[in-house]
Design a protein around this motif. Structure first.
Motif, PDB file in Angstrom:
ATOM      1  N   ASP A   1       0.853  -1.183   0.000  1.00 17.51           N
ATOM      2  CA  ASP A   1       0.000   0.000   0.000  1.00 17.51           C
ATOM      3  C   ASP A   1       0.891   1.236   0.000  1.00 17.51           C
ATOM      4  O   ASP A   1       2.089   1.157   0.294  1.00 17.51           O
TER       5      ASP A   1
ATOM      6  N   ILE B   1       0.190   3.814   2.138  1.00 16.03           N
ATOM      7  CA  ILE B   1       0.302   3.921   3.594  1.00 16.03           C
ATOM      8  C   ILE B   1      -0.424   2.725   4.198  1.00 16.03           C
ATOM      9  O   ILE B   1      -1.574   2.458   3.855  1.00 16.03           O
TER      10      ILE B   1
ATOM     11  N   ILE C   1      -4.563   3.547   1.041  1.00 18.35           N
ATOM     12  CA  ILE C   1      -4.401   3.534   2.501  1.00 18.35           C
ATOM     13  C   ILE C   1      -5.242   2.383   3.029  1.00 18.35           C
ATOM     14  O   ILE C   1      -6.461   2.380   2.868  1.00 18.35           O
TER      15      ILE C   1
ATOM     16  N   HIS D   1      -9.310   1.690  -0.107  1.00 21.97           N
ATOM     17  CA  HIS D   1      -9.192   1.507   1.346  1.00 21.97           C
ATOM     18  C   HIS D   1      -9.832   0.185   1.758  1.00 21.97           C
ATOM     19  O   HIS D   1     -11.024  -0.013   1.503  1.00 21.97           O
TER      20      HIS D   1
END
Length: 436
Positions: free
Chosen positions: A212, A214, A255, A278
C-alpha cells in the motif's frame, strides 16, 4: 495562509538536508496542529511531533535517519519529530540516491519468465496456490524489497511536505505505533516487483501485490492524514500486458487500516487512478477488531478509483462530505464505493456522487456479508438519493438494514453536498499553501 508564511516555507526548502534548526515557528505551528475533526480527535487527540524542531529531508536515506536511523527498528523510536519533506523522494533509492529496480531486490533463484511458465493455470492447475522453489524465491525477493521500500514510522511523528513534496515507489508503515500526522504530501506508485499469482483467488485467478502507499496496522492509534494525494502515478497496472488473461497487478491499496488500528481521520485528500483504495479490517475471522477500526473519511475526492471507498469489516466508520467521480470505462471502471463487510457499521452522510452514463446508482453500495449501513443526505448527479434503498431494491435476496447502532461522539459540521463537485477538486490534495 499568509504570504509571509509561504516565504518562510520556501526558505525552509533551501535549508541544508536534515537541518536541526527550526524551519520557522510558523511551520512548527502548522505541522503540530491537532486534528480538526473525526475519530483522531477522540481519546486524547492526535498531535504528532508537537513542537519538535523540524528537520528537512530530501532523500530516502535522510528520511530514514530522521525517523530514527535504522529502518527496520524505527517503529520503536517514539521521540517526537517534525520531518519536512522537500522535493521528490524515491523510496527505492539506495543510500547513494540511485533508484533501484527488480534486479536489485530479486533472489538469485528467481526468474519472472520461469515463474509465469511454472504456474500457468493451464498446466499447474486452478485448485492450488503456487508452491515450490520458484514461489519460495519470489517470497525472498518480496522480503528484500519490503525491507528497503517499506519505511517504518514511529510514534509521535509529523511528516509534512513543502510545495511539490512527493514520496514515490514505496510504503509508509505505521505498525503498533500512535500519534502520527501526515500532511501536504503526494504519494504514488508503490510498485511490487514480485506480485504473486493465485489461481484460487476468485473464479479466474488473480495477481496480488503486497504494498500500500500507507499501511496502518497492528493496533496503531491516533493518525491524521490531511491534504495528501494518492495514485498509481505514471505506471498504472494496465501499462503492461495481462498475464493468464488477468491484470498483472503491481499495486495494492492506497491507505489500508487493519488489525486493530483505530482513531484514524483522513481529510481533504485526493485519491485517483487506482483500483483498491481503502480496506478497513483485514479478515472476517478477526472478531477481535470489534470495538476498533474507528475511522473518519471527510472532505476527500475519490476520482477514477474502482472500489473500496471504503470496504469495511467490524469498524465504526464515518464517511461524510466526500466527492466521488468514478469512470464507467478503462482500467479503473467503477465497481462500488461503500462496502458493508462483516459486522461493519458504516455511516455515510452528505456525500456527492457524480456518475457517468453506464453506472447504476445501485452499485454505490455493496454487501460483503454485512448486515447494516446508514446513509443520510447523499446526492447522486445532484439529486437526493437513498443509497441503501437503491441497493436493497437491486439485491432483494440480501438486503441491508438502513440504520447503524452508533452516532459519532465528536462534533462535526456537515457540508452542503450540492457544493462538493464545485469545491473539492480545488481543495483536496496537497493544497495547503495558499493565501488566507
Amino acid at each position: 495562509m499568509s504570504r509571509t508564511l509561504i516565504a518562510l516555507l520556501a526558505t525552509a526548502a533551501a535549508l541544508p538536508a536534515a537541518a536541526e534548526a527550526p524551519v520557522s515557528d510558523a511551520l512548527k505551528a502548522l505541522a503540530a496542529m491537532p486534528a480538526p475533526l473525526g475519530w483522531a480527535t477522540e481519546e486524547g487527540g492526535t498531535t504528532g511531533g508537537g513542537t519538535a524542531a523540524p528537520v528537512v529531508v530530501t532523500s530516502r536515506a535522510e528520511l530514514v535517519a530522521a525517523l530514527g536511523g535504522q529502518n527496520l527498528e524505527n517503529a520503536a523510536n517514539a521521540d517526537p519529530a517534525v520531518i519536512v519533506i522537500a522535493g521528490r523522494i524515491d523510496l527505492t533509492a539506495d543510500d547513494a540516491g540511485r533508484p533501484q529496480g527488480a534486479a536489485d531486490f530479486a533472489d538469485t533463484d528467481y526468474d519472472e519468465a520461469a515463474y509465469i511458465a511454472t504456474y500457468d493455470p493451464e498446466s499447474y492447475g486452478r485448485d492450488r496456490e503456487p508452491e515450490g522453489p520458484l514461489e519460495e524465491a519470489r517470497e525472498r525477493s518480496e522480503q528484500a524489497q519490503k525491507a528497503h521500500g517499506m519505511i517504518r514510522v514511529g510514534s509521535n511523528k509529523t511528516l509534512i511536505g513543502l510545495p511539490g513534496a512527493t514520496l514515490a515507489g514505496g510504503t509508509l508503515l505505521l505498525k503498533g505505533v500512535e500519534n502520527v500526522i501526515i500532511r501536504n504530501i503526494a504519494f504514488e506508485d508503490s510498485w511490487d516487483f514480485f506480485p504473486q499469482w493465485d489461481a484460487t483467488d476468485g473464479s479466474q485467478g488473480n495477481w496480488n501485490a503486497e504494498y500500500d502507499l500507507i499501511a496502518i496496522e497492528d493496533g496503531t492509534t491516533h493518525v491524521w492524514i490531511d491534504h495528501a494525494a494518492f495514485s498509481d502515478g505514471a505506471r498504472p497496472d494496465d501499462a503492461i500486458p495481462p498475464v493468464f488473461g488477468r491484470v498483472h497487478q503491481h499495486h495494492d491499496g492506497l491507505i489500508d487500516i487493519k488489525n486493530g488500528a483505530s482513531y484514524v481521520t483522513i481529510t481533504a485528500s485526493h485519491f485517483f487512478d487506482h483500483d483498491k483504495t481503502h480496506i478497513i479490517g483485514s479478515s472476517d475471522s478477526r472478531t477481535e477488531d470489534l470495538g476498533r477500526l474507528k475511522v473518519t473519511l471527510a472532505g476527500n475526492w475519490y476520482d477514477n478509483v474502482r472500489q473500496r471507498l471504503p470496504r469495511v469489516r467490524f469498524g465504526e466508520v464515518h464517511v461524510f462530505g466526500n466527492l466521488f467521480t468514478p469512470s464507467a470505462e478503462g482500467p479503473y471502471a467503477f465497481d462500488y464505493a461503500l462496502g458493508a463487510g462483516k459486522q461493519s457499521r458504516l455511516l455515510s452522510e452528505a456525500n456527492a456522487f457524480v456518475l457517468p452514463e453506464g453506472i447504476d446508482p445501485a452499485q454505490i453500495v455493496k454487501s460483503y456479508k454485512g448486515e447494516m449501513i446508514e446513509d443520510r443526505g447523499s446526492l447522486v448527479n445532484g439529486a437526493p438519493a437513498d443509497l441503501v434503498a437503491l441497493y436493497n431494491a437491486a439485491n432483494p435476496e440480501k438486503p441491508l438494514r438502513a440504520t447503524v447502532d452508533w452516532d459519532p461522539p465528536y462534533a462535526y459540521e456537515l457540508p452542503d453536498p450540492a457544493e462538493l463537485a464545485g469545491r473539492l477538486p480545488g481543495e483536496a490534495g496537497p493544497t495547503l499553501l495558499g493565501d488566507d
